[in-house]
Design an enzyme around this catalytic site. Structure first.
Site, mmCIF file in Angstrom:
data_model
loop_
_atom_site.group_PDB
_atom_site.id
_atom_site.type_symbol
_atom_site.label_atom_id
_atom_site.label_comp_id
_atom_site.label_asym_id
_atom_site.label_seq_id
_atom_site.Cartn_x
_atom_site.Cartn_y
_atom_site.Cartn_z
ATOM 1 N N GLU A 254 0.845 -1.204 0.000
ATOM 2 C CA GLU A 254 0.000 0.000 0.000
ATOM 3 C C GLU A 254 0.875 1.248 0.000
ATOM 4 O O GLU A 254 0.535 2.258 -0.597
ATOM 5 C CB GLU A 254 -0.916 -0.028 1.226
ATOM 6 C CG GLU A 254 -1.937 1.090 1.235
ATOM 7 C CD GLU A 254 -3.052 0.868 2.237
ATOM 8 O OE1 GLU A 254 -2.973 -0.093 3.031
ATOM 9 O OE2 GLU A 254 -4.003 1.677 2.234
ATOM 10 N N GLU A 371 2.551 10.337 10.890
ATOM 11 C CA GLU A 371 3.369 10.325 12.118
ATOM 12 C C GLU A 371 4.009 8.949 12.309
ATOM 13 O O GLU A 371 5.144 8.840 12.782
ATOM 14 C CB GLU A 371 2.509 10.658 13.354
ATOM 15 C CG GLU A 371 2.026 12.099 13.412
ATOM 16 C CD GLU A 371 0.826 12.376 12.506
ATOM 17 O OE1 GLU A 371 0.305 11.423 11.889
ATOM 18 O OE2 GLU A 371 0.413 13.554 12.413
HETATM 19 C C1 LIG Z 1 -9.935 7.336 3.501
HETATM 20 C C2 LIG Z 1 -9.547 6.229 4.434
HETATM 21 C C3 LIG Z 1 -9.657 4.915 4.017
HETATM 22 C C4 LIG Z 1 -9.328 3.878 4.888
HETATM 23 N N1 LIG Z 1 -9.494 2.600 4.457
HETATM 24 C C5 LIG Z 1 -9.215 1.569 5.295
HETATM 25 C C6 LIG Z 1 -9.443 0.223 4.896
HETATM 26 O O1 LIG Z 1 -9.873 -0.046 3.762
HETATM 27 N N2 LIG Z 1 -9.180 -0.761 5.779
HETATM 28 C C7 LIG Z 1 -8.705 -0.526 7.030
HETATM 29 O O2 LIG Z 1 -8.468 -1.466 7.776
HETATM 30 N N3 LIG Z 1 -8.502 0.750 7.468
HETATM 31 C C8 LIG Z 1 -8.747 1.795 6.625
HETATM 32 N N4 LIG Z 1 -8.550 3.090 7.039
HETATM 33 C C9 LIG Z 1 -8.137 3.340 8.416
HETATM 34 C C10 LIG Z 1 -6.680 3.765 8.565
HETATM 35 O O3 LIG Z 1 -5.817 2.685 8.341
HETATM 36 C C11 LIG Z 1 -6.540 4.342 9.977
HETATM 37 O O4 LIG Z 1 -7.322 5.511 10.039
HETATM 38 C C12 LIG Z 1 -5.089 4.688 10.294
HETATM 39 O O5 LIG Z 1 -4.324 3.511 10.427
HETATM 40 C C13 LIG Z 1 -4.990 5.511 11.597
HETATM 41 O O6 LIG Z 1 -5.642 4.846 12.624
HETATM 42 P P1 LIG Z 1 -6.765 5.581 13.526
HETATM 43 O O7 LIG Z 1 -7.750 6.234 12.603
HETATM 44 O O8 LIG Z 1 -7.273 4.609 14.508
HETATM 45 O O9 LIG Z 1 -6.016 6.757 14.239
HETATM 46 P P2 LIG Z 1 -5.083 6.635 15.519
HETATM 47 O O10 LIG Z 1 -4.191 5.466 15.394
HETATM 48 O O11 LIG Z 1 -5.955 6.713 16.732
HETATM 49 O O12 LIG Z 1 -4.236 7.948 15.399
HETATM 50 C C14 LIG Z 1 -4.763 9.237 15.703
HETATM 51 C C15 LIG Z 1 -3.623 10.255 15.559
HETATM 52 O O13 LIG Z 1 -2.586 9.936 16.494
HETATM 53 C C16 LIG Z 1 -1.344 9.764 15.806
HETATM 54 N N5 LIG Z 1 -0.595 8.673 16.431
HETATM 55 C C17 LIG Z 1 -1.047 7.438 16.769
HETATM 56 N N6 LIG Z 1 -0.045 6.701 17.300
HETATM 57 C C18 LIG Z 1 1.069 7.480 17.266
HETATM 58 C C19 LIG Z 1 2.419 7.269 17.661
HETATM 59 N N7 LIG Z 1 2.844 6.119 18.169
HETATM 60 N N8 LIG Z 1 3.303 8.297 17.483
HETATM 61 C C20 LIG Z 1 2.907 9.494 16.932
HETATM 62 N N9 LIG Z 1 1.611 9.733 16.554
HETATM 63 C C21 LIG Z 1 0.725 8.750 16.721
HETATM 64 C C22 LIG Z 1 -1.734 9.369 14.389
HETATM 65 O O14 LIG Z 1 -0.710 9.672 13.479
HETATM 66 C C23 LIG Z 1 -2.976 10.214 14.169
HETATM 67 O O15 LIG Z 1 -2.611 11.521 13.792
HETATM 68 C C24 LIG Z 1 -8.849 4.169 6.192
HETATM 69 C C25 LIG Z 1 -8.729 5.483 6.605
HETATM 70 C C26 LIG Z 1 -9.067 6.513 5.746
HETATM 71 C C27 LIG Z 1 -8.923 7.924 6.221
#
Ligand SMILES: Cc1cc2nc3c(=O)[nH]c(=O)nc-3n(C[C@H](O)[C@H](O)[C@H](O)COP(=O)(O)OP(=O)(O)OC[C@H]3O[C@@H](n4cnc5c(N)ncnc54)[C@H](O)[C@@H]3O)c2cc1C
Length: 387
Positions: A254, A371
């Site tokens: 990806e 990040e």
């Molecule tokens: C358009 C779109 C399509 C998607 N499609 C899919 C899909 O098909 N299948 C699927 O499984 N998922 C999908 N996702 C989900 C995507 O993989 C997650 O949104 C992403 O991995 C971030 O996880 P979260 O949303 O839980 O945010 P979180 O992990 O909760 O993060 C929130 C914020 O905290 C920051 N953060 C978290 N941990 C750390 C760290 N250790 N150090 C510094 N900063 C940190 C992150 O960078 C982010 O800014 C999609 C997301 C989007 C926006």
């Protein structure tokens, strides 16, 4: 619509990248009339889906979309680089990527590498032909960046897994026929060591799909609820408790090959920006070009390594980071140059600009947030401490 006459690409023997570039470019020119309807897509997701599936079928029947895939999986052989040329030439000619292009490059290689041969030889040709679409069931509420903490449970019941739990942000799951699902098979504390990947039919009883409307106004992704879903054991992808390797491979695809396709599309979009916004400053145009071109160079290196079977290491993290930086910059420039069109326009081109601008905001989130990519680079390249 009649399919363009088939180009017998298989009969040409070993095709090189320049061969494919030249022949595919010529084929696109010769079939411009048939392909013209694909340059303007409907603005609703459902319409886009149907149209792009037809494009996929045409490209499959002519052989192009089969290049770079193993023959036993429905392909015509050759290296991954051939797939990269096809996607690039398609974008350069102003056509969108067929709908499953993204899925193909993200999930296809993992199914080819990790699924039992009986499963991959049956499923992959159907994906290439555009007969079915797949979705990626990784993220959960509470397990996005921290994927190792996922909780969806798969319990061993002899010849089946019994699956319970929830996924979220699953792109286009409402149209998907199958899902590559990550489940917890170890203890709750087993983290990344107790995860197993399953390839699940989306019409299996017990699966509920709830579309989620994004800020584009479209249901780009969904919540999935699994309630005692029985998945046959022969749908296990990779080793039991070895799903982390599958997940990491998928994420590198990806961040790697999918980034190549995205840069090809961005190059074309930059051209349309210059055409649509004559008042765009030279400085903005120049910098957008530099970013997209830098992404192209980085991504080309990744593609070459994949073609040569070399390990990618942390490189896809650089590609992904630059991809989101370039994409956001490009659409920031569009907003600055055409604020009225982007904010208030209601014709199709204006809606496209607005949708692409809004979707570009997600580029630093999906496939692993920016990040997280910076953390990977900091730890593995710069040698900075974890905490
Ligand atoms: C358009 C779109 C399509 C998607 N499609 C899919 C899909 O098909 N299948 C699927 O499984 N998922 C999908 N996702 C989900 C995507 O993989 C997650 O949104 C992403 O991995 C971030 O996880 P979260 O949303 O839980 O945010 P979180 O992990 O909760 O993060 C929130 C914020 O905290 C920051 N953060 C978290 N941990 C750390 C760290 N250790 N150090 C510094 N900063 C940190 C992150 O960078 C982010 O800014 C999609 C997301 C989007 C926006």
């Amino acid at each position: 619509m009649a399919a363009p006459s088939s180009v017998n690409v298989a009969a040409t023997g070993e095709l090189t990248v320049p061969d494919v570039r030249e022949r595919f470019g010529r084929w696109l020119g010769e079939h411009a009339d048939t392909l013209a309807p694909f340059t303007e897509l409907p603005t609703d997701v459902e319409g886009v889906f149907a149209t792009l599936s037809r494009l996929q079928r045409l490209l499959y029947e002519a052989g192009w979309i089969r290049l770079g895939w193993p023959e036993e999986l429905g392909g015509l052989g050759g290296t991954v680089a051939l797939r990269g040329v096809v996607s690039e030439e398609l974008a350069a000619a102003g056509y969108p990527p067929p709908f499953s292009f993204g899925t193909q490059e993200v999930l296809g290689p993992a199914v080819a590498r990790f699924a039992p041969p009986e499963l991959s030889s049956q499923a992959l040709p159907r994906l290439l032909r555009g007969e079915e679409t797949w979705c990626q069931g990784f993220s959960e509420p509470g397990a996005g960046s921290d994927l190792g903490s996922l909780r969806m449970r798969a319990v061993d019941e002899g010849d089946h897994w019994r699956v319970n739990g929830e996924k979220v942000w699953t792109s286009w799951a409402q149209y998907a026929d199958r899902c590559l699902l990550l489940t917890r098979t170890g203890t709750p504390e087993s983290a990344h060591r107790g995860i197993t990947a399953l390839f699940v039919d989306m019409d299996t009883p017990g699966i509920t799909v709830r579309p989620l409307v994004a800020m584009t106004g479209e249901a780009d992704f969904c919540s999935l609820f699994f309630d005692d879903v029985m998945v046959p054991k022969d749908r296990t992808v990779g080793e039991v408790d070895g799903g982390w390797a599958v997940a990491m491979f998928i994420l590198s695809c990806e961040r790697g090959v999918a980034a190549w396709q995205r840069q090809a599309w961005m190059r074309w979009r930059l051209g349309t920006l210059v055409a649509d916004a004559p008042e765009l400053s030279d400085a903005r145009t120049g910098e957008a070009f530099e970013l997209v071109h830098a992404l192209r160079l980085l991504s080309r290196r990744t593609l070459r390594s994949l073609s040569d079977g070399e390990p990618l290491g942390v490189r896809p993290s650089f590609d992904k980071l630059l991809m989101s930086t370039a994409e956001k910059y490009l659409f920031d420039a569009a907003l600055e140059a055409m604020p009225d069109t982007l904010l208030f326009g209601d014709d199709d081109p204006a809606r496209d600009w607005r949708n692409d601008y809004l979707y570009s905001r997600a580029s630093s989130i999906y496939g692993g947030a920016a990040e997280i990519q910076r953390n990977i680079i900091a730890e593995h390249v710069l040698g900075l401490p974890r905490e």
